[in-house]
Design a protein around this motif. Structure first.
Motif, PDB file in Angstrom:
ATOM      1  N   ARG A 223       0.835  -1.200   0.000  1.00  0.00           N
ATOM      2  CA  ARG A 223       0.000   0.000   0.000  1.00  0.00           C
ATOM      3  C   ARG A 223       0.870   1.251   0.000  1.00  0.00           C
ATOM      4  O   ARG A 223       1.982   1.248   0.524  1.00  0.00           O
ATOM      5  CB  ARG A 223      -0.910   0.024   1.228  1.00  0.00           C
ATOM      6  CG  ARG A 223      -1.995  -1.042   1.223  1.00  0.00           C
ATOM      7  CD  ARG A 223      -2.881  -0.909   2.453  1.00  0.00           C
ATOM      8  NE  ARG A 223      -3.926  -1.905   2.473  1.00  0.00           N
ATOM      9  CZ  ARG A 223      -5.109  -1.774   1.867  1.00  0.00           C
ATOM     10  NH1 ARG A 223      -5.373  -0.660   1.197  1.00  0.00           N
ATOM     11  NH2 ARG A 223      -6.010  -2.733   1.942  1.00  0.00           N
ATOM     12  N   SER A 225       0.582   5.591   0.747  1.00  0.00           N
ATOM     13  CA  SER A 225      -0.261   6.557   1.446  1.00  0.00           C
ATOM     14  C   SER A 225      -0.972   7.486   0.457  1.00  0.00           C
ATOM     15  O   SER A 225      -0.535   7.654  -0.685  1.00  0.00           O
ATOM     16  CB  SER A 225       0.593   7.406   2.399  1.00  0.00           C
ATOM     17  OG  SER A 225       1.493   8.219   1.656  1.00  0.00           O
ATOM     18  N   ARG A 227      -1.060  10.583   0.698  1.00  0.00           N
ATOM     19  CA  ARG A 227      -0.156  11.708   0.476  1.00  0.00           C
ATOM     20  C   ARG A 227       0.760  11.436  -0.724  1.00  0.00           C
ATOM     21  O   ARG A 227       0.989  12.314  -1.561  1.00  0.00           O
ATOM     22  CB  ARG A 227       0.684  11.946   1.733  1.00  0.00           C
ATOM     23  CG  ARG A 227       1.655  13.110   1.637  1.00  0.00           C
ATOM     24  CD  ARG A 227       2.533  13.171   2.887  1.00  0.00           C
ATOM     25  NE  ARG A 227       3.447  14.288   2.833  1.00  0.00           N
ATOM     26  CZ  ARG A 227       3.166  15.501   3.288  1.00  0.00           C
ATOM     27  NH1 ARG A 227       1.980  15.737   3.852  1.00  0.00           N
ATOM     28  NH2 ARG A 227       4.057  16.476   3.219  1.00  0.00           N
TER      29      ARG A 227
END
Length: 446
Positions: A223, A225, A227
């Motif tokens: 994964r 983020s 951001r």
């Protein structure tokens, strides 16, 4: 010897040269020039006319080299080519794929889906299937193999999605088709939007379903983020906005195709300059590639006009039109199925540009005789050519991916991988034929 017999013999010779990998421009010019001399001499009915036919053909070729390419519309070709090469040299294509990879990493078959979406976006920049497959193959295939993706899926998705370069505007094939059939290039560009998105949707849907049913095809990646995802947009927003500007400008009538090409190439140069992504060497490379590919295309265009003129003099074109008029009671699907077999067969050993320039003088009179919409048929024809690019035993896009992947993927694995996409293409083609409104809806609003 009568002109029709000469026409059949010269056409056979031209196909033989193309099969032997003689450059398309040489094959077309040689066939058109030689055939023109033979037909003019035959019409004269005297062996002494051969010298006059030779001089007439020389004069015609000298004038044609200018008249056939001095088309304002053809300036669209170098403009869109330059846009694509500048974007590639500036690294925007790499950023587009990287962004798609991050945002789609967690969906089933995320990297394969990202590759397909990346190919669609690159196609909207380059206008070329071969360029799309080559550029995306260098980035996407090694990335998927590193994450242990199935080799057939990894190579097949890029080979197949690379064909979207012919369908998603701007498209070099659409420009050539529009000029030769005297159809609006802007309408052709806009007509390709829905079929292009439909093709992309079919590819993505199939990949996600397969990977959901068999997770071993595409192991999940870590994964990232939110951001990081947002930050990845920094390198892509400018090019995506530029693509949107070009398409909206065409659709609204603000730009002609040539103006859209100029805006696209200028915008790509401006984005690279402002982001300091390009230097003198990269700029020189982009212009050299643009000049080389433009020259190759224009030489082929001259040859295509030679063949068209020669075909008209033999009477084959008018005979085909008369012959096609006799199919009024034949279901359109039968005729389209026959043409699809022809194009897919030719696509197994020839490039899309070669097939289009070779077949247009023969096919267009048939389509006109049947009173089909030429904008709609142009999209169908390009879809035929897309399928041919990945169909065995040759499938040019497949060999491009093989050259990029090297020994890491066997040729048989790539053909096995693209088989799923060929099935999706056939379904898409059936939908476009049964529901022509899908193709003609956007052009009807222009």
């Amino acid at each position: 010897m009568d002109p029709q017999t000469i026409g059949i013999m010269v056409t056979g010779l031209m196909l033989t040269m193309l099969l032997l990998r003689v450059p398309i421009a040489v094959s077309l010019v040689a066939a058109g020039y030689g055939g023109l001399i033979l037909v003019l001499a035959a019409r004269g009915g005297d062996t002494l006319m051969f010298g006059n036919a030779f001089r007439a053909a020389n004069s015609f070729l000298g004038e044609l080299a200018y008249s056939s390419t001095a088309e304002y519309t053809f300036t669209t070709i170098p403009m869109f080519l330059l846009m694509g090469y500048i974007a590639t040299e500036g690294g925007f294509t790499r950023d587009i794929y990287g962004t798609a990879r991050l945002w789609l990493s967690r969906v089933p078959g995320g990297l394969a889906v990202a590759s397909s979406v990346g190919c669609a976006l690159f196609a909207a920049i380059s206008g070329s299937s071969l360029a799309t497959a080559a550029a995306m193959g260098r980035m996407a295939v090694p990335e998927m193999l590193n994450w242990k993706y199935d080799k057939g899926l990894a190579a097949g998705v890029v080979a197949a999605s690379g064909t979207l370069g012919s369908l998603i505007p701007p498209s070099i094939l659409m420009i050539l088709y529009g000029v030769f059939t005297e159809q609006s290039i802007a309408k052709l560009f806009v007509a390709g939007v829905i079929p292009g998105l439909l093709s992309l949707g079919m590819y993505v849907g199939m990949v996600m379903v397969r990977c959901r049913l068999n997770p071993e095809l595409a192991p999940p990646v870590p994964r990232v983020s939110f951001r990081e995802k947002v930050h990845s947009l920094k390198g892509t927003w400018g090019m995506i906005l530029l693509i949107g500007l070009v398409v909206v400008g065409l659709y609204s009538g603000t730009f002609t195709p040539t103006e859209a090409g100029g805006v696209g190439s200028f915008g790509a140069c401006l984005l690279c300059f402002l982001s300091r992504r390009i230097n003198l060497e990269k700029t020189s490379n982009a212009f050299k590639e643009t000049l080389k590919n433009t020259s190759m295309l224009f030489a082929a265009i001259i040859g295509a006009y030679m063949v068209t003129t020669f075909t008209a003099l033999t009477g084959i074109a008018s005979d085909l039109t008369t012959w096609a008029a006799g199919f009024e009671n034949v279901p359109p699907l039968v005729i389209l199925a026959s043409l699809s077999l022809l194009y897919v067969f030719l696509g197994t050993f020839m490039g899309a540009v070669e097939i289009m320039l070779l077949a247009l003088p023969i096919v267009v009179p048939i389509i006109k005789g049947l009173d089909y919409n030429l904008i709609w048929f142009g999209i169908i024809m390009i879809k035929y050519l897309e399928i041919g690019l990945i169909t065995p035993p040759i499938g040019i896009n497949v060999f491009i991916i093989k050259s990029v992947a090297g020994d890491s993927v066997r040729l048989g694995e790539i053909f096995k991988g693209v088989a799923w996409f060929i099935v999706m293409d056939l379904i898409t083609l059936t939908i476009l034929i049964l529901f022509p409104r899908l193709t003609m809806y956007l052009p009807s609003l222009m």
